[in-house]
Write a protein that holds these residues in place. Sequence first.
Motif, PDB file in Angstrom:
ATOM      1  N   ILE A   8       0.782  -1.191   0.145  1.00 40.07           N
ATOM      2  CA  ILE A   8      -0.097  -0.084   0.010  1.00 40.07           C
ATOM      3  C   ILE A   8       0.865   1.302   0.106  1.00 40.07           C
ATOM      4  O   ILE A   8       0.690   2.022  -0.793  1.00 40.07           O
ATOM      5  CB  ILE A   8      -0.923   0.017   1.265  1.00 40.07           C
ATOM      6  N   ALA A   9       1.874   1.248   1.018  1.00 38.72           N
ATOM      7  CA  ALA A   9       2.800   2.556   0.911  1.00 38.72           C
ATOM      8  C   ALA A   9       2.000   3.775   1.207  1.00 38.72           C
ATOM      9  O   ALA A   9       2.054   4.823   0.439  1.00 38.72           O
ATOM     10  CB  ALA A   9       3.801   2.595  -0.180  1.00 38.72           C
ATOM     11  N   CYS A  10       1.289   3.947   2.543  1.00 41.47           N
ATOM     12  CA  CYS A  10       0.534   5.183   2.655  1.00 41.47           C
ATOM     13  C   CYS A  10       1.435   6.028   3.360  1.00 41.47           C
ATOM     14  O   CYS A  10       0.926   7.177   3.571  1.00 41.47           O
ATOM     15  CB  CYS A  10      -0.829   4.710   3.519  1.00 41.47           C
ATOM     16  N   MET A  50      -1.025  -7.704  11.294  1.00 38.48           N
ATOM     17  CA  MET A  50      -1.245  -7.098  10.029  1.00 38.48           C
ATOM     18  C   MET A  50      -1.693  -5.515   9.921  1.00 38.48           C
ATOM     19  O   MET A  50      -2.418  -5.262  11.210  1.00 38.48           O
ATOM     20  CB  MET A  50      -2.248  -7.903   9.103  1.00 38.48           C
ATOM     21  N   CYS A  51      -0.972  -4.829   9.314  1.00 34.30           N
ATOM     22  CA  CYS A  51      -1.670  -3.284   9.379  1.00 34.30           C
ATOM     23  C   CYS A  51      -3.182  -3.200   9.200  1.00 34.30           C
ATOM     24  O   CYS A  51      -3.780  -3.985   8.254  1.00 34.30           O
ATOM     25  CB  CYS A  51      -0.759  -2.603   8.323  1.00 34.30           C
ATOM     26  N   ILE A  52      -3.778  -2.189   9.883  1.00 34.84           N
ATOM     27  CA  ILE A  52      -5.336  -2.033   9.732  1.00 34.84           C
ATOM     28  C   ILE A  52      -5.505  -1.519   8.305  1.00 34.84           C
ATOM     29  O   ILE A  52      -6.610  -2.045   7.979  1.00 34.84           O
ATOM     30  CB  ILE A  52      -5.981  -1.322  10.977  1.00 34.84           C
ATOM     31  N   PHE A  53      -4.890  -1.264   7.763  1.00 35.93           N
ATOM     32  CA  PHE A  53      -5.173  -0.779   6.078  1.00 35.93           C
ATOM     33  C   PHE A  53      -5.520  -1.808   5.360  1.00 35.93           C
ATOM     34  O   PHE A  53      -6.228  -1.820   4.413  1.00 35.93           O
ATOM     35  CB  PHE A  53      -4.237   0.282   5.796  1.00 35.93           C
ATOM     36  N   SER A  54      -4.710  -3.124   5.661  1.00 34.41           N
ATOM     37  CA  SER A  54      -4.670  -3.982   5.029  1.00 34.41           C
ATOM     38  C   SER A  54      -6.142  -4.675   5.091  1.00 34.41           C
ATOM     39  O   SER A  54      -6.465  -5.941   4.193  1.00 34.41           O
ATOM     40  CB  SER A  54      -3.518  -5.127   5.032  1.00 34.41           C
TER      41      SER A  54
HETATM   42  S1  SF4 Z   1       0.826   2.125   7.728  1.00 36.77           S
HETATM   43 FE1  SF4 Z   1       0.281   0.106   6.875  1.00 36.77          FE
HETATM   44  S2  SF4 Z   1      -0.449   0.564   4.698  1.00 36.77           S
HETATM   45 FE2  SF4 Z   1       0.683   2.351   5.578  1.00 36.77          FE
HETATM   46  S3  SF4 Z   1       2.921   2.064   5.059  1.00 36.77           S
HETATM   47 FE3  SF4 Z   1       2.679   1.415   7.035  1.00 36.77          FE
HETATM   48  S4  SF4 Z   1       2.129  -1.029   6.779  1.00 36.77           S
HETATM   49 FE4  SF4 Z   1       1.806   0.098   4.664  1.00 36.77          FE
END
Ligand code: SF4
Length: 400
Positions: free
Chosen positions: A125-127, A304-308
């Motif tokens: 995602i790379a937010c 896991m990141c919540i955005f995922s």
């Molecule tokens: S916060 Fe989550 S979506 Fe954003 S860069 Fe980090 S791991 Fe990736």
Amino acid sequence: DREGHPSRAAARGGLGAVMGRRGLKAVVFLEGNQRPVMKDAARFRAASKAYMKALREHPMTGSVLPRFGTASLVTVINEMGAMPTRNYRTGRFEGADGLSGERMQALQQARGGQMTHACQVGCPIACSNVYHGPDGEYLTSGMEYETIALNGSNLDVADLDTVAAVDRLCDDTGLDTMETGATIAMAMEAGLLPYGDSAGILDMIRQMRDGTVLGRELAEGTERFGKRYGVRRIPVVKRQALAGYDPRALKGTGVTCATSPMGGDHTAGNTIGMPGLDPLGTAGQVEASRAAQTLMAVFDSLGMCIFSAMPSEDAAVFGLVGEMLAGVYGGSWTPDDVLALGRQTLENEKRFNAGAHIDASEDDVPAFMREEALPPHGSVFDIPREQLASTLDFSAGQRG
Ligand code: SF4
């Protein structure tokens, strides 16, 4: 972050507080070279690949977040009328354009900073971002919506560079940017600093760092500082400052902030954008919050990141999470088995709170949000207390 900038903090989720309570200053991980042992690596890889594809195809995780980061929320939340402005007096900030994701992207393009930045290895995602200041040099990284909301509109600041300077100073000092912004708003309510005084805001944070008398009072956080100075409108739940979404104009997230064992924290289950849910209405908010909180607890538990989690609104995509777990641990995981991880985590969090003498009587938004109508919609938080009490009560068979 991956480039070695000291830019992340274990703050609002509670881990930092537990570490502080135990006198634990740091945990150091040594880089290893062992891969996790999997029961069925091919099954895991197939499910993981399909999940990655879903992430790339989802409009938020595949496009909006990579391009504009979480700052993309400034325009959305402001349009909804839920942007905390001058200590939650109104939900729409006239200076929002100066804080937007588009503005940040333009600034960073011109200055050699970076949008579309992955804060950890393997994130598709790379937010995140690397924010360069007006001199074109590195200033801070991980400039997020919450920092912008609580230190921007909430303090009547319409300038990203000021917020970035706050972010850097908080990171260097070891302060949660959200709690810091909410606390300084208390100082503004108390008349110690005018709203919008950028230099004064930075000075207050330096005072916290340096341990002056005022700095030590500020460092006690929003609730204690607000009470010390007789402030009536203190935006906290369970003594944690609210996140950047006014509960009166985004009521499902308001239910989460009211009932989450973590306190006023949106990451526990944000309902923004849930299909068919009117953010200003009362219908379905408790159910939406329960579903969101359970799902977030699943992703938190799995690391896991919540955005995922965003593509998991599609049941077929959520099924892939069970497939990945089956690849790692074997067996079969139905969607309800996976959700059980979330329910169990929330039960554990509630037990932790009971041991810390935090009980259900604290499950509510601040009283002023039930009394004061929020412009521009004129809404109050009107989800009944009895409904809030049922949000995380899984004993009646609710599944999340
Ligand atoms: S916060 Fe989550 S979506 Fe954003 S860069 Fe980090 S791991 Fe990736």
